[in-house]
Design a protein around this motif. Structure first.
Motif, short mmCIF file in Angstrom:
data_model
loop_
_atom_site.label_atom_id
_atom_site.label_comp_id
_atom_site.label_asym_id
_atom_site.label_seq_id
_atom_site.Cartn_x
_atom_site.Cartn_y
_atom_site.Cartn_z
N LEU A 1 0.87 -1.17 0.00
CA LEU A 1 0.00 0.00 0.00
C LEU A 1 0.91 1.22 0.00
O LEU A 1 1.73 1.37 0.91
CB LEU A 1 -0.90 -0.01 1.23
N THR A 2 0.78 2.04 -1.05
CA THR A 2 1.75 3.11 -1.25
C THR A 2 1.08 4.45 -1.50
O THR A 2 -0.13 4.52 -1.74
CB THR A 2 2.67 2.80 -2.46
N SER A 3 1.89 5.48 -1.52
CA SER A 3 1.43 6.83 -1.87
C SER A 3 0.88 6.86 -3.29
O SER A 3 0.16 7.80 -3.65
CB SER A 3 2.60 7.81 -1.78
N PHE A 4 1.21 5.88 -4.09
CA PHE A 4 0.84 5.85 -5.50
C PHE A 4 -0.18 4.76 -5.81
O PHE A 4 -0.38 4.38 -6.95
CB PHE A 4 2.10 5.68 -6.37
N GLY A 5 -0.81 4.22 -4.75
CA GLY A 5 -1.83 3.21 -4.91
C GLY A 5 -1.37 1.85 -4.43
O GLY A 5 -0.24 1.68 -4.00
N PRO A 6 -2.26 0.85 -4.52
CA PRO A 6 -1.91 -0.50 -4.09
C PRO A 6 -1.20 -1.28 -5.19
O PRO A 6 -1.42 -1.06 -6.38
CB PRO A 6 -3.27 -1.13 -3.78
N PHE A 7 -0.33 -2.19 -4.77
CA PHE A 7 0.37 -3.11 -5.67
C PHE A 7 0.28 -4.49 -5.04
O PHE A 7 0.49 -4.63 -3.83
CB PHE A 7 1.84 -2.70 -5.83
N GLU A 8 -0.02 -5.51 -5.85
CA GLU A 8 -0.23 -6.85 -5.30
C GLU A 8 0.67 -7.88 -5.96
O GLU A 8 0.89 -7.83 -7.18
CB GLU A 8 -1.68 -7.26 -5.46
N GLY A 9 1.17 -8.81 -5.15
CA GLY A 9 1.95 -9.93 -5.63
C GLY A 9 3.31 -9.50 -6.18
O GLY A 9 3.69 -8.33 -6.12
N HIS A 10 4.02 -10.48 -6.72
CA HIS A 10 5.36 -10.20 -7.27
C HIS A 10 5.29 -9.22 -8.43
O HIS A 10 6.16 -8.35 -8.57
CB HIS A 10 6.04 -11.50 -7.69
N ALA A 11 4.24 -9.32 -9.26
CA ALA A 11 4.09 -8.37 -10.37
C ALA A 11 3.94 -6.95 -9.83
O ALA A 11 4.49 -5.99 -10.38
CB ALA A 11 2.90 -8.74 -11.25
N GLY A 12 3.21 -6.81 -8.73
CA GLY A 12 3.04 -5.49 -8.12
C GLY A 12 4.33 -4.94 -7.56
O GLY A 12 4.60 -3.74 -7.67
N VAL A 13 5.15 -5.79 -6.96
CA VAL A 13 6.45 -5.34 -6.44
C VAL A 13 7.31 -4.86 -7.61
O VAL A 13 7.96 -3.81 -7.53
CB VAL A 13 7.17 -6.45 -5.65
N ARG A 14 7.30 -5.62 -8.71
CA ARG A 14 8.05 -5.18 -9.90
C ARG A 14 7.55 -3.82 -10.38
O ARG A 14 8.35 -2.94 -10.73
CB ARG A 14 7.91 -6.20 -11.03
#
Length: 119
Positions: A37-50
């Protein structure tokens, strides 16, 4: 095999982030179903970390991070960081981590991208 401790996972993540080695970091430190959960929105899973790592690279360019505060307790870890490049400055990076069973399960990430002269 016993799980790595919060400290071991956290320190390994910080070293790999400093080296820009996202793929090794994913393989060793992030749960496949992690949530950021970031200032720029949510990111999920390994693809989100990338995607989150790519966004930071696009915003800053190649960067060396200055880790100001590095602390952990139990399953939690916290990092305050800054970065300065020719392209931009981050004066206020702050990340928190939930590390369970030897993997980063969740993170919060906050940082502001400022012109390099704003530091």
């Amino acid at each position: 095999m016993p799980y790595r401790s919060t400290e071991e996972v956290f320190r390994d993540h910080l070293a790999l982030a400093q080296a820009g080695d996202v793929e090794t970091d994913l393989a060793r430190n992030f749960a496949p179903d992690c949530v950021l959960l970031t200032s720029f929105g949510p990111f999920e899973g390994h693809a989100g970390v990338r995607d989150a790592a790519q966004l930071l690279t696009e915003q800053l360019g190649p960067a060396t991070y200055d880790y100001k505060t590095v602390v952990w307790s139990g399953e939690m870890a916290f990092l305050e960081w800054t970065a300065t490049t020719d392209r931009a400055t981050v004066p206020d990076g702050a990340d928190s981590f939930l590390i369970q069973a030897g993997q980063i399960r969740a993170m919060t990430i906050h940082y502001s991208v400022c012109p390099p002269s704003a530091a």
